[in-house]
Each structure stands twice: as structure tokens, then as C-alpha cells.
Design an enzyme around this catalytic site. Structure first.
Site, PDB file in Angstrom:
ATOM      1  N   ASP A 155      -1.408  13.450   1.669  1.00 20.34           N
ATOM      2  CA  ASP A 155      -2.450  12.829   2.485  1.00 20.34           C
ATOM      3  C   ASP A 155      -2.831  13.798   3.607  1.00 20.34           C
ATOM      4  OD1 ASP A 155      -4.240  10.974   3.494  1.00 20.34           O
ATOM      5  OD2 ASP A 155      -2.842   9.302   3.348  1.00 20.34           O
ATOM      6  N   HIS A 211      -4.181   8.576  -2.177  1.00 13.58           N
ATOM      7  CA  HIS A 211      -4.967   7.331  -2.281  1.00 13.58           C
ATOM      8  C   HIS A 211      -6.447   7.619  -2.460  1.00 13.58           C
ATOM      9  CE1 HIS A 211      -6.578   7.091   1.945  1.00 13.58           C
ATOM     10  NE2 HIS A 211      -5.471   7.721   2.271  1.00 13.58           N
ATOM     11  N   ASP A 228     -10.176  11.980   3.652  1.00 14.96           N
ATOM     12  CA  ASP A 228      -8.977  11.150   3.659  1.00 14.96           C
ATOM     13  C   ASP A 228      -9.193  10.031   2.653  1.00 14.96           C
ATOM     14  OD1 ASP A 228      -6.899   9.412   4.204  1.00 14.96           O
ATOM     15  OD2 ASP A 228      -7.598   8.860   6.204  1.00 14.96           O
ATOM     16  N   GLU A 244      -4.326   1.953   0.406  1.00 13.72           N
ATOM     17  CA  GLU A 244      -3.620   2.679   1.468  1.00 13.72           C
ATOM     18  C   GLU A 244      -4.203   2.409   2.837  1.00 13.72           C
ATOM     19  OE1 GLU A 244      -2.371   5.841   4.224  1.00 13.72           O
ATOM     20  OE2 GLU A 244      -4.399   5.215   3.699  1.00 13.72           O
ATOM     21  N   HIS A 246     -11.204   9.844   9.874  1.00 10.27           N
ATOM     22  CA  HIS A 246     -11.844   8.517   9.938  1.00 10.27           C
ATOM     23  C   HIS A 246     -13.187   8.566  10.676  1.00 10.27           C
ATOM     24  CE1 HIS A 246      -8.343   5.619   8.764  1.00 10.27           C
ATOM     25  NE2 HIS A 246      -8.452   6.647   7.954  1.00 10.27           N
TER      26      HIS A 246
HETATM   27 ZN   LIG Z   1      -5.187   8.693   4.156  1.00 14.40          ZN
END
Ligand SMILES: [Zn+2]
Length: 353
Positions: free
Chosen positions: A249, A77, A194, A228, A329
Site C-alpha cells: 500500500d 486493495h 492509493d 480497505e 486521499h
Molecule cells: Zn490504501
């Protein structure tokens, strides 16, 4: 001694450069078009690959294989965490609404860009509303960071909502957080690894195979999904005749995790349950055959586009591999060791009979 199989050489410089450019292309979920355009331009040099945008705005790339009896798909993604403007405050600053699983602590004092509907980009930073040590009490300074206590401070002379609106800024405008990409000693430190790290691995695998005059054993659809981070990216975009989906991922790194920044990982199970055992086992055997040092792991708070496809009703096997990413994140970091191992694994899969 068994002889290990070999794979085409990877252009590591291309991997890092492409990743850096992609990281520097803002693409919060719902506003990911710039990253899609970047990929379209990158893939232009391969006339055998057909790029199509889905109605949802994702990019699918059809790569004809030696045969098409058991077509495959691969997904990474290109959307990231971000925000949209929730409210223009009376002090001219912006209250934001998070896009994706954003922890407000992780973006405190980060540079931001506001994209107005008129096409302007306005710079600023995301601040706690009572940030100054010289003004506020200890209790005030230590208060919780959330949607109500964080505000975007614009680098513009504005003191009220009207002046901010005069800049063309309005509720609903998308906001991106600066990635702050830095590459040192093989470490790639940035937000949004990510899942741009994996998109760059896919592009690098495509380049290496083309350079070696090779093509996939099966017709392969590559889906660069754009939703995503909110859970439904690959719910659409995979052709109905595809029999298996390799989701690429990031691997979750942290206390108690088997994954690390120097290795590629295969996820056995995450919050949504186990992946396809048969496909996972095949991938593990492939890694051994090609001398790819990988980690098997379980991700405790994680969902993937593979599961989005499953939840949407796709009848296919799904497995998940990807490079270890520290502080996911948050201000993330990985290493080129993990990126090259992931790229090699992708090539091994594409070439697998
Ligand atoms: Zn991801």
C-alpha cells in the site's frame, strides 16, 4: 565488493498502461466490482493462477509455489474513496455521503459519475453550494466544505428532485470522482493511486516472473481486497495456513516524512502500532541484496489491510511496503521510480528462499 543479486526485467510500459486503465475503472468501496473484473481479465493469461471471488467480493489469486511448507500472502486493495447519494435536494442536485476518509476540499469541482440502480451512468460535478464569485459574498465563498455545503450538479436539465428521480437516480446510488490520470516525465498524477498503484505493481511483478519462467518459492495467495478504505478489507480472504502477509500500500509523503515519490518505503509503525519486526528486517535485507533503494518510515495517520487481518484474528506476520504517494486521499502523485522499485521488491520477496 559484494555482488548485488539480479531480478527479471520489468515491463515499465505495461506497468503504466495497466495502472492508467485501472485508475480509469471506477471502484469506490462497496462498488468495486468493475476493478475486480478488470483484474480477472488481466490474470486470465496465467493458467497456473487460480482466481476466486470471496463471498465479500474480493479477488483471491492462488499462485502455486516451488513448495507450500510456509504459504504466504500478498495484498493490495482496489477500492477507492467515493460517495453515495444521501439526499436528492429540492433544487435537483445531490447531497452526498462520503465513502472512506474523504476530505471534501480535495474533491471540490471534480467531475463525478452517478451509477443508477438501473445501470445508467450520469455525469456531473461536485460543487460548493455557493460557488460563484459574482453572486456570493467573501464570507459565503470561504465557508467550510462539508457534506452539507457540497452538492453534485448533474449535466442534465433538472431543477427539482422529481426531475432528477426521473433520470433513474435515487438515494443510495454510488458516485465516483474522476481520477484525472496524467503521466508526464515519469510522474503519475491521479486520484486513487492509493492503492491502484500497488495493484499495478503486483500485476507487473506477476508478468515479469511468468515471462522469466519463474514462480514463487512458497505458494502465494494474492488478495485484491475491496473494503480497505473503510477498514476491514483483508479481515477476510487470507487462507488459514498462511504464515505471513505482505501488505502493499502507498507510503505517506509530506512534511517530516522520510518517504518520497521516487522511492519505495517500508512502514515500521503506523496509527495501529508496529509491524512484524522479523519480517520487516528480512524485507530490508532483501532490498539491500537486490540493490533496491528504499525508505523506512512511520505513518502518523494510517491503517492498512495488514492490520485489518491482524484485528480479525489472523495468526501471521505482517509487513507493509509501497511507493511514496504525495497528497494522499487528495489529487495524488507518484513517480515510476517508486513503482518499479516496489515491483522489484515484490519479486525479490516472492523469490526469497
Ligand atoms: Zn490504501
Amino acid at each position: 565488493m559484494t555482488l548485488k543479486k539480479t531480478l527479471p526485467t520489468i515491463d515499465e510500459g505495461y506497468l503504466v498502461d495497466t495502472l492508467t486503465s485501472l485508475l480509469n475503472t471506477p471502484s469506490p468501496t462497496g462498488f468495486a466490482d468493475r476493478a475486480v473484473v478488470f483484474l480477472e481479465e488481466e490474470l486470465q493469461s496465467y493458467p497456473d493462477m487460480v482466481c476466486t471471488r470471496t463471498h465479500k467480493g474480493a479477488l483471491t489469486v492462488t499462485w502455486p509455489g516451488i513448495n507450500s511448507a510456509s504459504p504466504r500472502a500478498m495484498t493490495a486493495h482496489i477500492d477507492t474513496l467515493g460517495a453515495v447519494i444521501k439526499e436528492i435536494k429540492s433544487n435537483g442536485r445531490l447531497r452526498l455521503s462520503a465513502v472512506g476518509g474523504l476530505n471534501w476540499n480535495s474533491v471540490e469541482a471534480e467531475g463525478v459519475t452517478v451509477f443508477t440502480s438501473g445501470g445508467k451512468a450520469v455525469r456531473g460535478s461536485l460543487m460548493f453550494h455557493k460557488p460563484s464569485m459574482h453572486v456570493y459574498s467573501k464570507e459565503e465563498l470561504e465557508a467550510k466544505r462539508d457534506e452539507t455545503t457540497m452538492e453534485a450538479r448533474l449535466d442534465e436539465k433538472v431543477t427539482n428532485a422529481e426531475e432528477t428521480r426521473k433520470l433513474g437516480i435515487e438515494v443510495g446510488d454510488f458516485v465516483s470522482f474522476d481520477p484525472r490520470v496524467e503521466v508526464t516525465n515519469g510522474f503519475v498524477r491521479s486520484r486513487h493511486l492509493d492503492d491502484k498503484a500497488c495493484a499495478a505493481c503486483v500485476l507487473t511483478a506477476v508478468k515479469a516472473l511468468h515471462h522469466a519462467g519463474l514462480k514463487p518459492v512458497q505458494r502465494t495467495t494474492i488478495l485484491f481486497s475491496n473494503y480497505e478504505e473503510v477498514g476491514h478489507g483483508a479481515a477476510a480472504g487470507i487462507p488459514a495456513d498462511v504464515v505471513e502477509l505482505l501488505t502493499v500500500d502507498m507510503a505517506a509523503v509530506g512534511e517530516g516524512q522520510n518517504s518520497d515519490e521516487y522511492h519505495t518505503s517500508i512502514c515500521i509503525k503506523d496509527s495501529h502500532g508496529p509491524y512484524h519486526h522479523g519480517m520487516t528486517t528480512r524485507l530490508r535485507r532483501l532490498a539491500q541484496a537486490y540493490d533496491i533503494d528504499y525508505r523506512a518510515d512511520i505513518y502518523p495517520h494510517y491503517g492498512s489491510d495488514g492490520e485489518a487481518a491482524w484485528t480479525a484474528g489472523a495468526n501471521l506476520a505482517v509487513a507493509l511496503i509501497g511507493p511514496g504517494v504525495d497528497a494522499s486521499h487528495h489529487y495524488e502523485r507518484t513517480h515510476t521510480d517508486a513503482l518499479t522499485a516496489t515491483t522489484r521488491w515484490l519479486m525479490a520477496y516472492l523469490l526469497e528462499e
